[in-house]
Motif scaffolding. Structure first.
Motif, PDB file in Angstrom:
ATOM      1  N   UNK A 105       0.916  -0.958   0.022  1.00 56.81           N
ATOM      2  CA  UNK A 105      -0.013   0.037   0.037  1.00 56.81           C
ATOM      3  C   UNK A 105       0.794   1.315  -0.175  1.00 56.81           C
ATOM      4  N   UNK A 106       0.510   2.149  -0.848  1.00 61.11           N
ATOM      5  CA  UNK A 106       1.309   3.802  -0.665  1.00 61.11           C
ATOM      6  C   UNK A 106       1.081   4.078   0.591  1.00 61.11           C
ATOM      7  N   UNK A 107       2.249   4.699   1.234  1.00 57.87           N
ATOM      8  CA  UNK A 107       2.004   5.352   2.609  1.00 57.87           C
ATOM      9  C   UNK A 107       3.038   6.572   2.444  1.00 57.87           C
ATOM     10  N   UNK A 108       2.865   7.506   3.382  1.00 57.53           N
ATOM     11  CA  UNK A 108       3.505   8.801   3.450  1.00 57.53           C
ATOM     12  C   UNK A 108       4.900   8.462   4.039  1.00 57.53           C
ATOM     13  N   UNK A 109       5.657   9.397   3.612  1.00 59.82           N
ATOM     14  CA  UNK A 109       7.001   9.244   4.426  1.00 59.82           C
ATOM     15  C   UNK A 109       6.877   9.838   5.723  1.00 59.82           C
ATOM     16  N   UNK A 110       7.312   9.235   6.769  1.00 57.90           N
ATOM     17  CA  UNK A 110       7.069   9.595   7.970  1.00 57.90           C
ATOM     18  C   UNK A 110       8.276  10.937   8.277  1.00 57.90           C
TER      19      UNK A 110
END
Length: 142
Positions: A105-110
């Motif tokens: 799943x795409x996820x935001x860079x923390x």
């Protein structure tokens, strides 16, 4: 107990203590060597299965045999990874999750001020591609 035996007891305790320390360190050293050998063997096996998977992906065509080979090498690849995953997770869990075994799943860079989306990569993405309805369409991604 007489005073003349105290030095003998102290020497005996010292020798026993030193021997027990050596025995403990030897056990730790042996355990470390076993884990190191297991990790090196796991990396070697994983590297071999990755190479086999890459060859199967390159030779993927319309035949059922090539698809079956691709799926079998992918399963072997996953199993080889699972043998060393616990050590890799211990060493650098974030990198393993991000690059090798993260959810597809795409996820935001923390911890980044701008919105940067990380596209999924790794073995779970390959699961989705290899076992899709038409993996030949996904050959470039694979």
């Amino acid at each position: 107990m007489s005073k003349k035996y105290i030095p003998i007891y102290l020497i005996a305790l010292f020798v026993i203590g030193i021997n027990s320390l050596n025995f403990t360190n030897n056990k730790a050293g042996v355990a470390l060597q076993v884990v190191k050998k297991q990790f090196q063997t796991g990396i070697h096996n994983f590297e071999n299965t990755v190479n086999q998977f890459q060859e199967a992906a390159k030779s993927l065509d319309n035949s059922e045999a090539s698809l079956k080979k691709l799926q079998e090498t992918h399963i072997a690849n996953r199993l080889a990874f699972k043998e060393l995953e616990f050590l890799a997770e211990y060493y650098n869990g974030a990198a393993v999750t991000k690059h090798l075994n993260g959810a597809p799943l795409p996820k935001p860079e923390p911890a980044v001020a701008e919105k940067l989306i990380i596209e999924p990569t790794g073995l779970q993405v390959l699961d989705e591609l290899v076992f899709s309805d038409d993996p030949l369409v996904e050959k470039k991604e694979i």
